[in-house]
Motif scaffolding. Structure first.
Motif, PDB file in Angstrom:
ATOM      1  N   THR A 194     -77.776  -1.172 -66.743  1.00 31.25           N
ATOM      2  CA  THR A 194     -78.967  -0.809 -67.510  1.00 31.25           C
ATOM      3  C   THR A 194     -78.451  -0.077 -68.750  1.00 31.25           C
ATOM      4  O   THR A 194     -77.249   0.200 -68.856  1.00 31.25           O
ATOM      5  N   PRO A 195     -79.322   0.272 -69.694  1.00 29.50           N
ATOM      6  CA  PRO A 195     -78.842   1.061 -70.830  1.00 29.50           C
ATOM      7  C   PRO A 195     -78.200   2.392 -70.414  1.00 29.50           C
ATOM      8  O   PRO A 195     -77.369   2.935 -71.155  1.00 29.50           O
ATOM      9  N   GLU A 196     -78.539   2.892 -69.230  1.00 25.04           N
ATOM     10  CA  GLU A 196     -78.002   4.176 -68.762  1.00 25.04           C
ATOM     11  C   GLU A 196     -76.755   4.037 -67.908  1.00 25.04           C
ATOM     12  O   GLU A 196     -75.968   4.975 -67.790  1.00 25.04           O
ATOM     13  N   ILE A 197     -76.567   2.884 -67.262  1.00 23.77           N
ATOM     14  CA  ILE A 197     -75.510   2.730 -66.252  1.00 23.77           C
ATOM     15  C   ILE A 197     -74.473   1.725 -66.726  1.00 23.77           C
ATOM     16  O   ILE A 197     -74.795   0.568 -67.010  1.00 23.77           O
ATOM     17  N   ASN A 198     -73.215   2.172 -66.779  1.00 25.65           N
ATOM     18  CA  ASN A 198     -72.106   1.301 -67.129  1.00 25.65           C
ATOM     19  C   ASN A 198     -71.086   1.269 -66.001  1.00 25.65           C
ATOM     20  O   ASN A 198     -70.978   2.226 -65.220  1.00 25.65           O
ATOM     21  N   TYR A 199     -70.335   0.176 -65.925  1.00 22.04           N
ATOM     22  CA  TYR A 199     -69.292   0.050 -64.915  1.00 22.04           C
ATOM     23  C   TYR A 199     -68.026  -0.496 -65.548  1.00 22.04           C
ATOM     24  O   TYR A 199     -68.057  -1.169 -66.591  1.00 22.04           O
ATOM     25  N   VAL A 200     -66.888  -0.189 -64.909  1.00 15.23           N
ATOM     26  CA  VAL A 200     -65.589  -0.720 -65.308  1.00 15.23           C
ATOM     27  C   VAL A 200     -64.831  -1.088 -64.042  1.00 15.23           C
ATOM     28  O   VAL A 200     -64.771  -0.291 -63.094  1.00 15.23           O
ATOM     29  N   VAL A 201     -64.269  -2.285 -64.006  1.00 17.66           N
ATOM     30  CA  VAL A 201     -63.381  -2.674 -62.914  1.00 17.66           C
ATOM     31  C   VAL A 201     -62.005  -2.107 -63.231  1.00 17.66           C
ATOM     32  O   VAL A 201     -61.383  -2.470 -64.227  1.00 17.66           O
TER      33      VAL A 201
END
Length: 240
Positions: free
Chosen positions: A154-161
């Motif tokens: 979402t615009p608030e939640i980011n992820y990185v592998v």
């Protein structure tokens, strides 16, 4: 934005990945760790970061008891973000009792890194995984498959592998209301991991995990992160 640790308890973990409650002054051989998923409450939704080992206390799912204590219903959890698929991070998603298997959060979207699942399927002899519950989850839950190396949920939640603890382990950053929450899961499970720059042999790639921790510490200090520590015995959240 609120952070609520949903601690299942402090545990002693054997070489065969059996969990038992850690008693005071217990000198038994094994790894000592907490298991504590996190509830993050934003203006728009309730988000669960990993889901625990599925510990039952007096016949009840401890995770549900924790949510009740926080005055949050399981039905209000909109997203469950999974860092990886070891059983102490996913088993709380599947209830296994005298009534059989059923989903703990059937209304929630479950976010899984696809390559991590494909890796898990190559480790069917590993005690780190519970394939009965994992297979049930995959077959019956509302899965959102994640394929990219990084991105925005979402615009608030980011992820990185990141890899590290497992080949396709992923971490999450939530930014809302002027705050930054960072969840490094098993690449950053306890506060003491900041004190010692060590490549742990229990990780798939301990050197990579160590390098990420050095980078995260610098970012946390510069941006004043709140860091969530899934396995810390006494300090679930630290503020930089």
């Amino acid at each position: 934005m609120r952070i609520i640790p949903l601690k299942e308890g402090n545990f002693l973990v054997s070489k065969t990945k059996e969990f038992s409650v850690l008693e005071d002054n217990d000198e038994s051989e094994g790894i000592r760790m907490a298991v504590q998923p996190f509830l993050v409450m934003t203006n728009d939704e309730n988000i669960l970061l990993d889901a625990g080992v599925g510990w039952l206390e007096n016949g009840h799912l401890k995770l549900f008891d924790n949510l009740k204590e926080a005055h949050v219903s399981p039905e209000s959890i909109s997203k469950v973000l999974l860092s990886h698929l070891h059983k102490d991070h996913i088993n709380g998603l599947v209830i296994d009792d005298e009534n059989g298997l059923r989903l703990a959060f059937p209304q929630s979207k479950i976010y899984i890194q696809r390559r991590e699942y494909e890796y898990a399927l190559t480790k069917t002899d590993s005690p780190s995984f519970d394939f009965v519950r994992l297979n049930f989850l995959i077959n019956y839950a509302d899965i959102v498959w994640m394929d990219a190396n990084e991105g925005a949920i979402t615009p608030e939640i980011n992820y990185v592998v990141t890899g590290g603890h497992t080949p396709f382990h992923q971490v999450f950053r939530i930014q809302s209301e002027g705050k930054i929450i960072f969840y490094g899961a098993d690449n950053l499970p306890q506060s003491r991991y900041f004190d010692m720059h060590v490549a742990y042999k229990t990780d798939y790639d301990g050197k990579k995990a160590m390098q990420w921790r050095i980078q995260w510490e610098a970012q946390a200090k510069a941006e004043h992160w709140q860091i969530l520590l899934y396995h810390d015995l006494s300090e679930p959240v630290i503020q930089f």
